[in-house]
Write an enzyme that holds these catalytic residues in place. Structure first.
Site, PDB file in Angstrom:
ATOM      1  CG  ASN A 189      -2.176  -0.867   0.940  1.00 38.95           C
ATOM      2  OD1 ASN A 189      -2.757  -0.823  -0.138  1.00 38.95           O
ATOM      3  ND2 ASN A 189      -2.556  -1.670   1.923  1.00 38.95           N
ATOM      4  CG  ASN A 190       5.523   2.841   0.079  1.00 39.10           C
ATOM      5  OD1 ASN A 190       5.409   3.833  -0.637  1.00 39.10           O
ATOM      6  ND2 ASN A 190       6.513   2.676   0.930  1.00 39.10           N
ATOM      7  CE  LYS A 221       8.781  -0.218  -0.452  1.00 36.79           C
ATOM      8  NZ  LYS A 221       8.795  -1.480   0.304  1.00 36.79           N
ATOM      9  CG  ASP A 279      11.196  -7.349   2.599  1.00 38.32           C
ATOM     10  OD1 ASP A 279      10.713  -6.226   2.861  1.00 38.32           O
ATOM     11  OD2 ASP A 279      11.652  -8.105   3.477  1.00 38.32           O
ATOM     12  N   GLY A 319      11.894   6.806   2.863  1.00 40.21           N
ATOM     13  CA  GLY A 319      12.767   5.907   3.602  1.00 40.21           C
ATOM     14  C   GLY A 319      14.138   6.514   3.876  1.00 40.21           C
ATOM     15  NE  ARG A 374      11.229  -0.590  -4.375  1.00 43.00           N
ATOM     16  CZ  ARG A 374      11.721   0.304  -3.535  1.00 43.00           C
ATOM     17  NH1 ARG A 374      12.061   1.501  -3.945  1.00 43.00           N
ATOM     18  NH2 ARG A 374      11.885   0.003  -2.265  1.00 43.00           N
TER      19      ARG A 374
END
Length: 197
Positions: free
Chosen positions: A9-10, A13, A69, A155, A183
């Site tokens: 739910n970020n 991201k 993750d 972050g 990522r």
């Protein structure tokens, strides 16, 4: 266009990954898929946590999905915060507190080598091969700054300077960040795989 549920739910991201994959795929976060649960991340490795999230979402939806993750691994802290990156300073996931703890723990330390590592777990079902699980990993090496720089990203971005750069992730535009991003490297592998389907 293919639709993939992303087990997060970020929205940061989601935006980051959508910017990487373009218009071939539509990335749907959990809320948009009608899923309102907090998936536990009880494991000791990024791969196990990614698999836990992906398997949970697939069991609920029976739809193709992926999870990721990501951990910040700092050499002089023996790989910490690592799998506990989001909760380094406590369960409330306060990234300012997490950053403060990293900077405190590195005070006076010359070795500030670090890396961001992302592991993606894809659960993919098709008529030919049935249900498959695939993993993709991306690493971005860099240094931990001695203080925060920039206000973009999220972050640990304000204290992470990737190798080859002179500014932190939080000082970069999305396009700049994607040139280095852990990522991005994992997502590129993921979507190269998907385009072969």
């Amino acid at each position: 266009m293919h639709t993939l549920i992303f087990a997060t739910n970020n929205q940061n991201k989601v935006n980051e990954i959508q910017s990487l994959v373009g218009e071939d795929f539509k990335i749907i976060p959990l809320k948009a898929a009608g899923i309102d649960i907090d998936i536990p991340e009880p494991h000791a490795t990024l791969q196990e946590n990614a698999a836990e999230k992906a398997n949970t979402i697939f069991s609920l939806t029976q739809q193709n999905c992926f999870s990721e993750d990501t951990g910040l691994e700092i050499e002089s802290l023996q790989g910490a915060p690592g799998v506990n990156s989001a909760r380094y300073a406590g369960e409330d996931r306060d990234f300012q507190a997490n950053i403060d703890k990293v900077l405190l723990n590195l005070a006076g330390t010359k070795n500030r080598n670090a890396q961001f590592r992302t592991v993606i777990c894809l659960i993919w079902k098709d008529a030919t091969h049935g249900l498959q699980t695939h993993y993709f990993e991306g690493i971005c090496k860099g240094q931990i700054a001695t203080e925060m720089h920039g206000d973009k990203g999220f972050g640990y971005d304000p204290i992470f300077i990737p190798d080859g750069a002179t500014k932190s992730f939080a000082q970069m535009s999305m396009d700049e960040k994607n040139k280095y991003s852990h990522r991005q490297k994992a997502v590129t592998q993921l979507f190269e795989f998907l385009r072969s389907k």
